[in-house]
Design a protein around this motif. Structure first.
Motif, PDB file in Angstrom:
ATOM      1  N   PHE A   1       9.034  17.388   6.917  1.00 38.20           N
ATOM      2  CA  PHE A   1      10.481  17.026   6.743  1.00 38.20           C
ATOM      3  C   PHE A   1      10.344  15.742   5.838  1.00 38.20           C
ATOM      4  O   PHE A   1      10.980  15.293   5.156  1.00 38.20           O
ATOM      5  CB  PHE A   1      11.171  16.863   8.031  1.00 38.20           C
ATOM      6  N   VAL A   2       9.197  14.844   6.439  1.00 37.46           N
ATOM      7  CA  VAL A   2       8.984  13.543   5.856  1.00 37.46           C
ATOM      8  C   VAL A   2       8.691  13.549   4.196  1.00 37.46           C
ATOM      9  O   VAL A   2       9.294  13.229   3.520  1.00 37.46           O
ATOM     10  CB  VAL A   2       8.062  12.599   6.607  1.00 37.46           C
ATOM     11  N   ASP A   3       7.919  14.680   3.980  1.00 37.45           N
ATOM     12  CA  ASP A   3       7.384  14.884   2.831  1.00 37.45           C
ATOM     13  C   ASP A   3       8.611  15.342   1.787  1.00 37.45           C
ATOM     14  O   ASP A   3       8.805  14.835   0.636  1.00 37.45           O
ATOM     15  CB  ASP A   3       6.125  15.921   2.801  1.00 37.45           C
ATOM     16  N   HIS A   4       9.372  16.237   2.287  1.00 36.52           N
ATOM     17  CA  HIS A   4      10.680  16.568   1.590  1.00 36.52           C
ATOM     18  C   HIS A   4      11.292  15.406   1.258  1.00 36.52           C
ATOM     19  O   HIS A   4      11.853  15.328   0.134  1.00 36.52           O
ATOM     20  CB  HIS A   4      11.409  17.710   2.324  1.00 36.52           C
ATOM     21  N   ILE A   5      11.619  14.528   2.189  1.00 35.72           N
ATOM     22  CA  ILE A   5      12.340  13.418   1.778  1.00 35.72           C
ATOM     23  C   ILE A   5      11.955  12.510   0.922  1.00 35.72           C
ATOM     24  O   ILE A   5      12.517  11.849  -0.151  1.00 35.72           O
ATOM     25  CB  ILE A   5      12.785  12.668   3.057  1.00 35.72           C
ATOM     26  N   LEU A   6      10.593  12.155   0.989  1.00 32.04           N
ATOM     27  CA  LEU A   6       9.887  11.229   0.064  1.00 32.04           C
ATOM     28  C   LEU A   6       9.847  12.097  -1.350  1.00 32.04           C
ATOM     29  O   LEU A   6      10.002  11.011  -2.207  1.00 32.04           O
ATOM     30  CB  LEU A   6       8.454  11.070   0.590  1.00 32.04           C
ATOM     31  N   LYS A   7       9.769  13.127  -1.458  1.00 29.55           N
ATOM     32  CA  LYS A   7      10.083  13.976  -2.630  1.00 29.55           C
ATOM     33  C   LYS A   7      11.335  13.657  -3.559  1.00 29.55           C
ATOM     34  O   LYS A   7      11.411  13.291  -4.629  1.00 29.55           O
ATOM     35  CB  LYS A   7       9.860  15.375  -2.642  1.00 29.55           C
ATOM     36  N   LYS A   8      12.375  13.710  -2.294  1.00 33.67           N
ATOM     37  CA  LYS A   8      13.576  13.341  -3.176  1.00 33.67           C
ATOM     38  C   LYS A   8      13.571  11.731  -3.369  1.00 33.67           C
ATOM     39  O   LYS A   8      14.323  11.782  -4.431  1.00 33.67           O
ATOM     40  CB  LYS A   8      14.668  13.555  -1.845  1.00 33.67           C
ATOM     41  N   VAL A   9      13.206  11.068  -2.658  1.00 34.96           N
ATOM     42  CA  VAL A   9      13.051   9.505  -2.969  1.00 34.96           C
ATOM     43  C   VAL A   9      12.491   9.227  -4.268  1.00 34.96           C
ATOM     44  O   VAL A   9      12.964   8.704  -5.171  1.00 34.96           O
ATOM     45  CB  VAL A   9      12.466   8.926  -1.957  1.00 34.96           C
ATOM     46  N   ASN A  10      11.470  10.152  -4.527  1.00 35.47           N
ATOM     47  CA  ASN A  10      10.435   9.890  -5.986  1.00 35.47           C
ATOM     48  C   ASN A  10      11.423  10.256  -7.092  1.00 35.47           C
ATOM     49  O   ASN A  10      11.151  10.039  -8.258  1.00 35.47           O
ATOM     50  CB  ASN A  10       9.279  10.621  -5.948  1.00 35.47           C
ATOM     51  N   GLU A  11      12.104  11.438  -6.772  1.00 39.34           N
ATOM     52  CA  GLU A  11      13.109  11.826  -7.688  1.00 39.34           C
ATOM     53  C   GLU A  11      14.355  11.225  -8.137  1.00 39.34           C
ATOM     54  O   GLU A  11      15.017  11.399  -9.300  1.00 39.34           O
ATOM     55  CB  GLU A  11      13.792  13.433  -7.484  1.00 39.34           C
ATOM     56  N   LEU A  12      14.708  10.042  -7.277  1.00 35.58           N
ATOM     57  CA  LEU A  12      15.932   9.221  -7.790  1.00 35.58           C
ATOM     58  C   LEU A  12      15.462   8.206  -8.742  1.00 35.58           C
ATOM     59  O   LEU A  12      14.608   7.912  -9.161  1.00 35.58           O
ATOM     60  CB  LEU A  12      16.349   8.510  -6.509  1.00 35.58           C
TER      61      LEU A  12
ATOM     62  N   GLN B   1       0.729  -1.070   0.094  1.00 36.56           N
ATOM     63  CA  GLN B   1      -0.048  -0.004  -0.024  1.00 36.56           C
ATOM     64  C   GLN B   1       0.727   1.075   0.014  1.00 36.56           C
ATOM     65  O   GLN B   1       1.941   1.087   0.427  1.00 36.56           O
ATOM     66  CB  GLN B   1      -0.910  -0.207   1.109  1.00 36.56           C
ATOM     67  N   ASN B   2       0.461   2.294  -0.633  1.00 41.39           N
ATOM     68  CA  ASN B   2       1.301   3.582  -0.532  1.00 41.39           C
ATOM     69  C   ASN B   2       1.809   3.958   0.622  1.00 41.39           C
ATOM     70  O   ASN B   2       3.148   4.167   0.595  1.00 41.39           O
ATOM     71  CB  ASN B   2       0.335   4.747  -1.384  1.00 41.39           C
ATOM     72  N   LEU B   3       1.057   3.760   1.675  1.00 40.20           N
ATOM     73  CA  LEU B   3       1.794   4.038   3.184  1.00 40.20           C
ATOM     74  C   LEU B   3       2.944   3.448   3.555  1.00 40.20           C
ATOM     75  O   LEU B   3       4.054   3.976   4.091  1.00 40.20           O
ATOM     76  CB  LEU B   3       0.524   4.251   4.357  1.00 40.20           C
ATOM     77  N   TRP B   4       2.706   2.200   3.062  1.00 38.79           N
ATOM     78  CA  TRP B   4       3.687   1.123   3.705  1.00 38.79           C
ATOM     79  C   TRP B   4       5.125   1.631   2.809  1.00 38.79           C
ATOM     80  O   TRP B   4       6.007   1.255   3.241  1.00 38.79           O
ATOM     81  CB  TRP B   4       3.247  -0.114   3.241  1.00 38.79           C
ATOM     82  N   ARG B   5       4.889   1.660   1.349  1.00 38.30           N
ATOM     83  CA  ARG B   5       5.916   1.988   0.690  1.00 38.30           C
ATOM     84  C   ARG B   5       6.670   3.003   1.150  1.00 38.30           C
ATOM     85  O   ARG B   5       7.780   3.343   0.773  1.00 38.30           O
ATOM     86  CB  ARG B   5       5.272   1.989  -0.936  1.00 38.30           C
ATOM     87  N   ASP B   6       5.946   4.257   1.294  1.00 37.41           N
ATOM     88  CA  ASP B   6       6.268   5.486   1.834  1.00 37.41           C
ATOM     89  C   ASP B   6       7.374   5.288   3.183  1.00 37.41           C
ATOM     90  O   ASP B   6       8.366   5.958   3.141  1.00 37.41           O
ATOM     91  CB  ASP B   6       5.466   6.533   1.998  1.00 37.41           C
ATOM     92  N   GLN B   7       6.693   4.502   3.954  1.00 39.95           N
ATOM     93  CA  GLN B   7       7.461   4.329   5.203  1.00 39.95           C
ATOM     94  C   GLN B   7       8.778   3.654   5.241  1.00 39.95           C
ATOM     95  O   GLN B   7       9.887   3.891   5.512  1.00 39.95           O
ATOM     96  CB  GLN B   7       6.495   3.283   6.373  1.00 39.95           C
ATOM     97  N   ILE B   8       8.685   2.765   4.006  1.00 41.83           N
ATOM     98  CA  ILE B   8      10.049   1.944   3.723  1.00 41.83           C
ATOM     99  C   ILE B   8      10.898   2.780   3.182  1.00 41.83           C
ATOM    100  O   ILE B   8      12.132   2.905   3.223  1.00 41.83           O
ATOM    101  CB  ILE B   8       9.640   0.617   3.059  1.00 41.83           C
ATOM    102  N   SER B   9      10.479   3.554   2.090  1.00 47.56           N
ATOM    103  CA  SER B   9      11.379   4.341   1.360  1.00 47.56           C
ATOM    104  C   SER B   9      11.858   5.408   2.278  1.00 47.56           C
ATOM    105  O   SER B   9      13.091   5.822   2.084  1.00 47.56           O
ATOM    106  CB  SER B   9      10.424   5.147   0.387  1.00 47.56           C
ATOM    107  N   PHE B  10      11.318   6.035   3.113  1.00 45.14           N
ATOM    108  CA  PHE B  10      11.764   6.739   4.128  1.00 45.14           C
ATOM    109  C   PHE B  10      12.910   6.497   5.016  1.00 45.14           C
ATOM    110  O   PHE B  10      13.808   6.765   5.086  1.00 45.14           O
ATOM    111  CB  PHE B  10      10.662   7.626   5.304  1.00 45.14           C
ATOM    112  N   ARG B  11      12.290   5.066   5.413  1.00 41.09           N
ATOM    113  CA  ARG B  11      13.594   4.257   6.489  1.00 41.09           C
ATOM    114  C   ARG B  11      14.740   4.073   5.600  1.00 41.09           C
ATOM    115  O   ARG B  11      15.928   4.361   5.997  1.00 41.09           O
ATOM    116  CB  ARG B  11      13.104   3.019   6.761  1.00 41.09           C
ATOM    117  N   ASP B  12      14.720   3.660   4.397  1.00 44.89           N
ATOM    118  CA  ASP B  12      15.912   3.377   3.298  1.00 44.89           C
ATOM    119  C   ASP B  12      16.720   4.571   3.228  1.00 44.89           C
ATOM    120  O   ASP B  12      17.997   4.562   3.292  1.00 44.89           O
ATOM    121  CB  ASP B  12      15.390   2.469   2.136  1.00 44.89           C
ATOM    122  N   TYR B  13      15.844   5.739   2.950  1.00 43.85           N
ATOM    123  CA  TYR B  13      16.628   6.844   2.762  1.00 43.85           C
ATOM    124  C   TYR B  13      17.447   7.441   4.018  1.00 43.85           C
ATOM    125  O   TYR B  13      18.696   7.843   3.702  1.00 43.85           O
ATOM    126  CB  TYR B  13      15.612   8.105   2.280  1.00 43.85           C
TER     127      TYR B  13
END
Length: 64
Positions: free
Chosen positions: A53-64, A5-17
């Motif tokens: 802060f979290v949204d800023h990081i997730l935006k960076k993740v999506n740009e990678l 689910q999107n929330l799950w993916r975001d949490q994993i992406s944030f953690r990995d970042y």
């Protein structure tokens, strides 16, 4: 949470970042400490500020 689910993916992406970028992890830790002191009894404000802060990081993740 539902797997993939999107929330799950975001949490994993944030953690990995944060694992990949120690400077971002340190900034996140400091931010949480500052917000805890600024909003000791206001979880909504704490969460809203932290979300920026979290949204800023997730935006960076999506740009990678």
């Amino acid at each position: 949470m539902i797997y993939n689910q999107n929330l799950w993916r975001d949490q994993i992406s944030f953690r990995d970042y944060l694992r990949s970028f120690p400077d971002a992890k340190i900034k996140y830790i400091k931010l949480k400490e500052e917000l805890a002191n600024k909003y000791p009894n206001d979880v909504v404000s704490y969460t809203n500020e932290k979300k920026k802060f979290v949204d800023h990081i997730l935006k960076k993740v999506n740009e990678l």
